[in-house]
Design a protein around this motif. Structure first.
Motif, mmCIF file in Angstrom:
data_model
loop_
_atom_site.group_PDB
_atom_site.id
_atom_site.type_symbol
_atom_site.label_atom_id
_atom_site.label_comp_id
_atom_site.label_asym_id
_atom_site.label_seq_id
_atom_site.Cartn_x
_atom_site.Cartn_y
_atom_site.Cartn_z
ATOM 1 N N GLY A 199 0.822 -1.196 0.000
ATOM 2 C CA GLY A 199 0.000 0.000 0.000
ATOM 3 C C GLY A 199 0.856 1.246 0.000
ATOM 4 N N PHE A 200 0.222 2.383 0.206
ATOM 5 C CA PHE A 200 0.918 3.660 0.117
ATOM 6 C C PHE A 200 0.772 4.430 1.418
ATOM 7 C CE2 PHE A 200 -0.678 2.380 -4.050
ATOM 8 C CZ PHE A 200 0.531 2.267 -4.740
ATOM 9 N N GLY A 201 1.905 4.948 1.908
ATOM 10 C CA GLY A 201 1.886 5.703 3.152
ATOM 11 C C GLY A 201 1.857 4.790 4.359
ATOM 12 N N ASN A 225 0.178 -5.174 -8.563
ATOM 13 C CA ASN A 225 -0.095 -6.516 -8.066
ATOM 14 C C ASN A 225 0.408 -6.710 -6.636
ATOM 15 O OD1 ASN A 225 -1.449 -7.407 -10.380
ATOM 16 N ND2 ASN A 225 0.446 -8.053 -11.380
ATOM 17 N N ARG A 226 1.515 -6.076 -6.285
ATOM 18 C CA ARG A 226 1.968 -6.142 -4.890
ATOM 19 C C ARG A 226 0.935 -5.518 -3.958
ATOM 20 N NH1 ARG A 226 7.089 -4.504 -6.874
ATOM 21 N NH2 ARG A 226 6.805 -2.380 -6.060
ATOM 22 N N THR A 227 0.399 -4.388 -4.388
ATOM 23 C CA THR A 227 -0.597 -3.697 -3.576
ATOM 24 C C THR A 227 -1.852 -4.543 -3.438
ATOM 25 O OG1 THR A 227 0.251 -1.580 -4.394
ATOM 26 C CG2 THR A 227 -1.904 -1.565 -3.329
ATOM 27 N N LEU A 228 -2.315 -5.114 -4.544
ATOM 28 C CA LEU A 228 -3.513 -5.934 -4.508
ATOM 29 C C LEU A 228 -3.310 -7.186 -3.671
ATOM 30 C CD1 LEU A 228 -4.558 -5.597 -8.259
ATOM 31 C CD2 LEU A 228 -5.783 -4.661 -6.284
ATOM 32 N N ALA A 229 -2.137 -7.808 -3.767
ATOM 33 C CA ALA A 229 -1.871 -9.004 -2.973
ATOM 34 C C ALA A 229 -1.835 -8.677 -1.484
ATOM 35 C CB ALA A 229 -0.541 -9.639 -3.406
ATOM 36 N N ALA A 230 -1.218 -7.540 -1.136
ATOM 37 C CA ALA A 230 -1.150 -7.146 0.274
ATOM 38 C C ALA A 230 -2.544 -6.960 0.854
ATOM 39 C CB ALA A 230 -0.336 -5.859 0.415
ATOM 40 N N MET A 231 -3.438 -6.337 0.109
ATOM 41 C CA MET A 231 -4.793 -6.118 0.599
ATOM 42 C C MET A 231 -5.583 -7.430 0.675
ATOM 43 S SD MET A 231 -6.032 -2.492 -1.025
ATOM 44 C CE MET A 231 -5.996 -3.050 -2.721
ATOM 45 N N ALA A 232 -5.400 -8.281 -0.336
ATOM 46 C CA ALA A 232 -6.164 -9.525 -0.383
ATOM 47 C C ALA A 232 -5.826 -10.457 0.760
ATOM 48 C CB ALA A 232 -5.922 -10.229 -1.718
ATOM 49 N N HIS A 233 -4.602 -10.380 1.253
ATOM 50 C CA HIS A 233 -4.154 -11.271 2.327
ATOM 51 C C HIS A 233 -4.108 -10.550 3.671
ATOM 52 C CE1 HIS A 233 -3.255 -14.504 -0.470
ATOM 53 N NE2 HIS A 233 -2.694 -13.613 -1.269
ATOM 54 N N SER A 234 -4.946 -9.552 3.819
ATOM 55 C CA SER A 234 -4.958 -8.756 5.042
ATOM 56 C C SER A 234 -6.361 -8.729 5.636
ATOM 57 C CB SER A 234 -4.513 -7.323 4.728
ATOM 58 O OG SER A 234 -5.590 -6.580 4.160
ATOM 59 N N PRO A 235 -6.500 -8.202 6.852
ATOM 60 C CA PRO A 235 -7.834 -8.083 7.459
ATOM 61 C C PRO A 235 -8.751 -7.117 6.722
ATOM 62 C CG PRO A 235 -6.120 -7.975 9.148
ATOM 63 C CD PRO A 235 -5.424 -7.877 7.825
ATOM 64 N N LEU A 236 -8.235 -6.378 5.737
ATOM 65 C CA LEU A 236 -9.100 -5.489 4.977
ATOM 66 C C LEU A 236 -10.128 -6.279 4.168
ATOM 67 C CD1 LEU A 236 -9.205 -2.343 4.493
ATOM 68 C CD2 LEU A 236 -8.164 -2.817 2.280
ATOM 69 N N ARG A 237 -9.809 -7.514 3.850
ATOM 70 C CA ARG A 237 -10.711 -8.380 3.079
ATOM 71 C C ARG A 237 -11.444 -9.307 4.033
ATOM 72 N NH1 ARG A 237 -8.923 -13.459 -0.070
ATOM 73 N NH2 ARG A 237 -10.723 -13.998 -1.369
ATOM 74 N N ASP A 238 -12.748 -9.229 3.985
ATOM 75 C CA ASP A 238 -13.577 -10.043 4.866
ATOM 76 C C ASP A 238 -13.684 -11.461 4.321
ATOM 77 O OD1 ASP A 238 -15.278 -10.384 7.134
ATOM 78 O OD2 ASP A 238 -16.995 -10.345 5.775
ATOM 79 N N ARG A 239 -14.095 -12.370 5.189
ATOM 80 C CA ARG A 239 -14.161 -13.780 4.805
ATOM 81 C C ARG A 239 -15.173 -14.055 3.700
ATOM 82 N NH1 ARG A 239 -16.927 -16.062 10.333
ATOM 83 N NH2 ARG A 239 -15.551 -14.484 11.244
ATOM 84 N N ASP A 240 -16.172 -13.157 3.526
ATOM 85 C CA ASP A 240 -17.155 -13.376 2.465
ATOM 86 C C ASP A 240 -16.742 -12.754 1.141
ATOM 87 O OD1 ASP A 240 -17.584 -10.662 2.746
ATOM 88 O OD2 ASP A 240 -19.670 -10.822 3.372
#
Length: 596
Positions: A199-201, A225-240
């Motif tokens: 991500g940024f900042g 893709n690094r940014t998207l992968a970081a978000m996808a494997h983080s708590p920002l993405r809910d289980r649903d």
């Protein structure tokens, strides 16, 4: 004085209808009353899924003593920022003169002519950490109005004058950024990347989906893709599969649990393009987002604006409790903001239809088409475009530029996904209604802001989703790619160019504008598959992976009809030897047809 929100369209305003505060909806009547009573106006701006808006409502707006003080000394206006984005933008600009930490709830104190002389965000019921209580703020404002009126009015006048000068277009001779300038902006984003957590900042961290779109359009796929992968494997993405609005911590933890339609619609597009760039796991993530849109936000006729951060568990209102529960299937989910916004639904329509084509999901395309049809029936009369509605009523708020542009993009994508040129023509009509000599302009200005001289001219900035300027430019470019009408491309360039310097110096705040500038400066790719009438064919994965600007599958007879209606990209496209035929083109120059 009585609370006047009971009949409001907005679910956010309806949630405040039982407050003892004598709230009035946005309109000239409230300012006229303030002038007659010679009292200031308190303008509280928020939205239905906002956690701190709920907190301030419980702590202060439900308190009888606070309400009595407000009712005696102010005229109080409650505004849904999503229903009235131009009002929100104007008062955000004014509030910037008083506080750097802008956000919602936005609390503005204005003179009866609309000019702000003090502003803040959330105020607690008791002083804490150097922050005054809400009652203390109210008393200080009343003292300033009664004892230092000239100072307050002078401040309001100065702020209003600054706002009137804000948002103006840049030099008309400006040009779109050159490739090397875009490269420098990508470099700024690389410098801002958090190399440890992505991500940024630092914190808080937002998805900034428009920035990802710019990186993908430019070709900076590794960073995207690094940014998207970081978000996808983080708590920002809910289980649903849905994504939360932002994370409060640098490592994407402790998310702010509201989930917005615009974030998830744009991230669906971003992960779709990531899959096209070769990241296979992005398909699973895109599928999760699409499922969230269809199973959670879909109301049966349109998409809800968002899902609340709070839910009620064992009789207690809690933020995030539902999302953190192990067995949440037994719990009542957080409520939806059932307000259907034309522009935000346009984002969902566009990205769901495109992802449906790329991942060969006819059900996604069908949902996108269903929503497009409902909005065309209920939100667009051909003369007036509706900004928002619920199942029960239609808002009287004017549609803004983003509604025209984002909805047009959605219609174009549905037209490409279904081969139905009627959607493309409706999109072109939307753009005609907002076209100006120098690009695009708001078709209607909020009457109250216009009378006060506080309407911003054009606000090209964008953080979470595209501005109206960028959205209309995108739709115009997409139409050019289908029709070959060069004037559409020229209009897109004219609309974006005056804001190039602002965008280049602050790429995080102008991701969608830079994406469009990048796409306009690069060769355009068009992929067309023509199939014999009555036949169907699954697009080969290599075709779906290409990441073309236009990807369309049509029958042979539909291709003829659409070409005759002005869809130039389909001119002379036939099913060679009665077989499905692939045409791959770059800026309307096509390779030899290939039978599939």
């Amino acid at each position: 004085m009585a609370n006047q929100l009971a009949n409001a369209m907005s679910p956010y305003l309806q949630a405040h209808a039982d407050n003892p505060v004598a709230w009035q909806p946005w309109g000239s009547a409230a300012f006229a009353e303030a002038a007659e009573r010679d009292v200031p106006v308190f303008i509280s701006i928020g939205y239905a899924t906002c956690h701190w808006c709920h907190v301030m409502a419980r702590e202060s707006f439900s308190d009888d003593a606070i309400a009595a003080y407000l009712n005696e000394h102010f005229v109080c206006i409650k505004v849904d920022r999503e229903e009235h984005p131009s009002v929100d933008a104007s008062y955000l600009a004014q509030a910037a003169a008083f506080t750097q930490g802008l956000g919602w709830p936005l609390s503005v104190f204005a003179a009866p002519d609309g000019g702000a002389f003090h502003a803040g965000t959330y105020f607690p019921p008791e002083p804490i950490g150097g922050r005054p209580s809400f009652r203390q703020v109210l008393e200080a404002v009343v003292t300033a109005w009664s004892e230092r009126r000239e100072v307050a009015q002078s401040t309001a006048q100065a702020v209003a004058d600054a706002v009137r000068a804000a948002g103006a277009r840049g030099a008309e001779t400006a040009e779109l950024p050159a490739r090397e300038q875009l490269t420098a902006s990508v470099g700024r984003l690389e410098h801002a990347e958090d190399e440890l957590f992505g991500g940024f900042g630092t914190a808080p961290k937002f998805p900034v989906a428009p920035v990802i779109g710019f990186l993908q359009a430019y070709g900076a796929d590794e960073l995207a893709n690094r940014t998207l992968a970081a978000m996808a494997h983080s708590p920002l993405r809910d289980r649903d599969g849905g994504f939360f609005r932002y994370a409060t911590q640098r490592d994407w933890s402790e998310p702010h649990y509201e989930r917005m339609l615009y974030d998830n619609a744009l991230l669906l597009g971003a992960y779709t393009r990531s899959w096209q760039s070769g990241i296979d796991e992005s398909q699973t993530i895109a599928e999760g987002i699409a499922e969230f849109l269809q199973s959670t936000l879909f109301l049966g006729w349109g998409f809800a604006s968002g899902q609340d951060s709070e839910s009620t568990i064992d009789g207690v209102r809690t933020e995030g409790g539902y999302y953190l529960a192990e067995n949440r299937e037994r719990l009542e989910p957080p409520p939806l903001d059932g307000k259907v916004l034309t522009g935000w639904n346009g984002l969902a329509i566009e990205n769901l239809a495109h992802a449906g084509v790329v991942f060969d999901r006819a059900d996604w395309v069908a949902t996108a088409r269903e929503v497009a049809d409902e909005l065309l029936r209920h939100h667009d009369s051909g003369d007036v475009l509706v900004r928002a509605s619920t199942a029960e009523q239609v808002s009287d708020a004017v549609a803004v530029l983003e509604d025209f542009g984002l909805f047009a993009c959605g219609l174009i994508e549905v037209g490409c996904a279904t081969g139905d040129g009627g959607y493309v023509e409706r999109a072109r009509d939307l753009l005609r209604r907002v076209s100006s000599a120098n690009g695009f302009a708001e078709p209607v200005t909020d009457e109250v802001l216009a009378a006060q001289g506080l309407a911003l001219q054009e606000d090209p900035s964008e953080g979470a989703y595209p501005s109206g300027v960028s959205a209309c430019a995108r739709a115009s470019r997409m139409l050019w790619l289908l029709t070959g009408d060069r004037s559409l491309r020229d209009r897109a360039e004219s609309a974006l160019a005056p804001f190039s310097d602002q965008a280049l110096s602050n790429p995080v705040g102008f991701g969608a504008l830079l994406e469009e500038a990048s796409r306009l400066g690069s060769p355009a790719r068009q992929t067309i598959v023509v199939v014999p009438d009555g036949a169907t064919v699954a697009l080969p994965e290599r075709v779906r992976r290409e990441g073309a600007d236009v990807i369309m599958q049509v029958s042979e007879s539909a291709a003829r009809r659409l070409a005759a209606s002005g869809i130039e990209v389909l001119a002379d496209r036939v099913a060679v030897d009665g077989k499905p035929t692939l045409y791959v083109c770059e800026d309307f120059v096509c390779r030899l047809p290939e039978t599939l």
